[in-house]
Design a protein around this motif. Structure first.
Motif, mmCIF file in Angstrom:
data_model
loop_
_atom_site.group_PDB
_atom_site.id
_atom_site.type_symbol
_atom_site.label_atom_id
_atom_site.label_comp_id
_atom_site.label_asym_id
_atom_site.label_seq_id
_atom_site.Cartn_x
_atom_site.Cartn_y
_atom_site.Cartn_z
ATOM 1 N N GLN A 89 21.848 -9.137 4.531
ATOM 2 C CA GLN A 89 20.846 -9.058 5.575
ATOM 3 C C GLN A 89 19.503 -8.650 4.930
ATOM 4 O OE1 GLN A 89 18.838 -9.080 8.309
ATOM 5 N NE2 GLN A 89 20.720 -8.846 9.317
ATOM 6 N N GLU A 90 18.808 -9.421 4.459
ATOM 7 C CA GLU A 90 17.559 -9.066 3.549
ATOM 8 C C GLU A 90 16.510 -8.012 4.181
ATOM 9 O OE1 GLU A 90 16.559 -10.531 0.282
ATOM 10 O OE2 GLU A 90 18.711 -10.425 0.400
ATOM 11 N N SER A 91 16.237 -8.303 5.509
ATOM 12 C CA SER A 91 15.185 -7.294 6.063
ATOM 13 C C SER A 91 15.528 -5.794 5.880
ATOM 14 C CB SER A 91 15.000 -7.608 7.655
ATOM 15 O OG SER A 91 16.222 -7.623 8.277
ATOM 16 N N VAL A 92 16.853 -5.463 6.152
ATOM 17 C CA VAL A 92 17.435 -4.173 5.909
ATOM 18 C C VAL A 92 17.284 -3.732 4.656
ATOM 19 C CG1 VAL A 92 19.134 -2.500 6.411
ATOM 20 C CG2 VAL A 92 18.715 -4.319 8.056
ATOM 21 N N ARG A 93 17.829 -4.754 3.820
ATOM 22 C CA ARG A 93 17.832 -4.329 2.401
ATOM 23 C C ARG A 93 16.395 -4.203 1.668
ATOM 24 N NH1 ARG A 93 17.436 -6.894 -2.813
ATOM 25 N NH2 ARG A 93 16.556 -8.736 -2.009
ATOM 26 N N ARG A 94 15.314 -4.755 2.207
ATOM 27 C CA ARG A 94 14.031 -4.662 1.711
ATOM 28 C C ARG A 94 13.283 -3.336 2.088
ATOM 29 N NH1 ARG A 94 11.743 -9.134 -0.694
ATOM 30 N NH2 ARG A 94 12.844 -11.087 -0.487
ATOM 31 N N ILE A 95 13.796 -2.763 3.133
ATOM 32 C CA ILE A 95 13.410 -1.729 3.894
ATOM 33 C C ILE A 95 13.922 -0.354 3.057
ATOM 34 C CG2 ILE A 95 13.112 -0.066 5.722
ATOM 35 C CD1 ILE A 95 12.933 -2.837 7.502
ATOM 36 N N THR A 96 15.189 -0.478 2.958
ATOM 37 C CA THR A 96 16.019 0.680 2.497
ATOM 38 C C THR A 96 15.957 0.885 0.774
ATOM 39 O OG1 THR A 96 17.971 -0.693 2.600
ATOM 40 C CG2 THR A 96 17.671 0.464 4.302
ATOM 41 N N LYS A 97 15.739 -0.303 0.160
ATOM 42 C CA LYS A 97 15.813 -0.225 -1.520
ATOM 43 C C LYS A 97 14.877 0.857 -1.878
ATOM 44 C CE LYS A 97 15.990 -2.868 -5.632
ATOM 45 N NZ LYS A 97 15.954 -4.298 -5.954
ATOM 46 N N PRO A 98 13.251 0.711 -1.231
ATOM 47 C CA PRO A 98 12.398 1.515 -2.180
ATOM 48 C C PRO A 98 12.369 3.100 -1.634
ATOM 49 C CG PRO A 98 11.320 -0.374 -1.061
ATOM 50 C CD PRO A 98 12.958 -0.327 -0.598
ATOM 51 N N ALA A 99 13.488 3.180 -0.403
ATOM 52 C CA ALA A 99 13.569 4.583 -0.448
ATOM 53 C C ALA A 99 14.504 5.616 -0.912
ATOM 54 C CB ALA A 99 13.842 4.705 1.364
ATOM 55 N N LEU A 100 15.521 4.587 -1.585
ATOM 56 C CA LEU A 100 16.451 5.262 -2.218
ATOM 57 C C LEU A 100 16.342 6.480 -3.248
ATOM 58 C CD1 LEU A 100 18.831 2.035 -3.096
ATOM 59 C CD2 LEU A 100 19.164 4.070 -1.339
ATOM 60 N N MET A 101 15.257 6.208 -4.316
ATOM 61 C CA MET A 101 14.989 7.022 -5.356
ATOM 62 C C MET A 101 14.312 8.275 -4.830
ATOM 63 S SD MET A 101 16.610 6.139 -8.024
ATOM 64 C CE MET A 101 17.772 5.667 -6.768
ATOM 65 N N PRO A 102 13.245 7.982 -3.917
ATOM 66 C CA PRO A 102 12.580 9.338 -3.464
ATOM 67 C C PRO A 102 13.602 10.183 -2.479
ATOM 68 C CG PRO A 102 11.310 7.248 -2.840
ATOM 69 C CD PRO A 102 12.447 6.791 -3.434
ATOM 70 N N LEU A 103 14.425 9.532 -1.956
ATOM 71 C CA LEU A 103 15.391 10.347 -1.242
ATOM 72 C C LEU A 103 16.363 11.266 -2.033
ATOM 73 C CD1 LEU A 103 16.425 8.441 1.749
ATOM 74 C CD2 LEU A 103 15.013 10.245 1.728
ATOM 75 N N LEU A 104 16.752 10.533 -3.268
ATOM 76 C CA LEU A 104 17.586 11.188 -4.465
ATOM 77 C C LEU A 104 16.767 12.195 -4.984
ATOM 78 C CD1 LEU A 104 19.954 11.508 -6.014
ATOM 79 C CD2 LEU A 104 19.017 9.617 -7.696
ATOM 80 N N LEU A 105 15.477 12.046 -5.372
ATOM 81 C CA LEU A 105 14.457 13.254 -6.057
ATOM 82 C C LEU A 105 14.466 14.191 -5.117
ATOM 83 C CD1 LEU A 105 12.632 13.733 -7.949
ATOM 84 C CD2 LEU A 105 10.923 12.698 -6.853
ATOM 85 N N LEU A 106 14.334 13.971 -3.767
ATOM 86 C CA LEU A 106 14.048 15.266 -2.804
ATOM 87 C C LEU A 106 15.420 16.020 -2.906
ATOM 88 C CD1 LEU A 106 12.747 16.646 -0.400
ATOM 89 C CD2 LEU A 106 13.979 14.931 1.140
#
Length: 238
Positions: free
Chosen positions: A33-50
């Motif tokens: 599901q490309e649309s969901v993948r493209r939205i969630t991928k850039p959010a991963l590291m900021p959330l891990l950093l938080l």
């Protein structure tokens, strides 16, 4: 190691949000599901950093490593385009250097271990040569970048091996990696090993489509090992 702090209070909420985002992203990768993948991928590291930040203020090296990971994630949304792939490669290379800066200060040369080091370095050299030949990366600036990236990634893994085994490690440092216990050393080893796996699959996906065309879950495998790698490296600094 502040493991208890990871799963209590506000950090626990941040951890749940990160894990949910990772689960949604991995599911999107699996079902393509490309649309969901493209939205969630850039959010991963900021959330891990938080999540990490709420437990213990990360060092500048850890902060930069995760932010560079976020940059690389965004650029590698389009790995088939040379400009984006090169930019992502550069971002992750810089991120690996940050992880090296965080962990390598615990190394101290010991001449008595030289024969062992020669053997280990020879194995890494053989792996690098075989990898470059297998990838069949076209000559030019891109090949140079891939070679540099491979060397830095191997250096990161080599550093973790040295710390876990005690080779090149200054007295007492093996029991207190990054100011913590030996668990940190094994997390570092796990993280660097998972990065080797993740980046190897990614490289094959980009440069050897003839070998990966029948692997429909390649994005899932890349991201599963990548997310786990970043988590291990980050947790190892707590």
């Amino acid at each position: 190691m502040e493991f208890n702090a990871l799963f209590s209070g506000l950090p626990a909420v941040a951890g749940i949000v990160f894990c949910l985002c990772a689960a949604v992203h991995l599911t999107a990768c699996f079902i393509q599901q490309e649309s969901v993948r493209r939205i969630t991928k850039p959010a991963l590291m900021p959330l891990l950093l938080l999540w990490i930040w709420l437990v213990s203020s990360p060092s500048p090296a850890v902060l930069c490593a995760l932010l560079l990971g976020m940059t690389g994630d965004f650029l590698l949304l389009k790995p088939d385009k040379p400009v984006f792939f090169s930019g992502g490669l550069a971002a992750f290379l810089a991120g690996h250097l940050c992880w090296l800066a965080e962990y390598s200060r615990y190394l101290k040369p010991e001449i008595s271990k030289l024969p062992v080091l020669v053997i280990i370095v020879s194995l890494y050299t053989a792996y690098a040569i075989l990898s470059i030949r297998l990838l069949k990366c076209p000559p030019g600036l891109l090949r140079t970048g891939v070679i540099c990236y491979t060397v830095v990634l191997e250096l990161l893994h080599f550093t973790s091996v040295c710390i876990v085994t005690g080779i090149l490690v200054s007295t007492g440092a093996r029991d207190r990696v990054a100011g913590n216990d030996i668990i940190s050393a094994y997390l570092f080893l796990a993280g660097s090993s998972l990065f080797l796996i993740s980046d190897s699959i990614l490289a094959l996906t980009v440069f050897r489509k003839d070998l990966t065309a029948r692997l429909p879950v390649q994005n899932f495998l890349i991201m599963l090992t990548y997310i786990a790698a970043q988590m291990c490296l980050a947790f190892g600094t707590l």
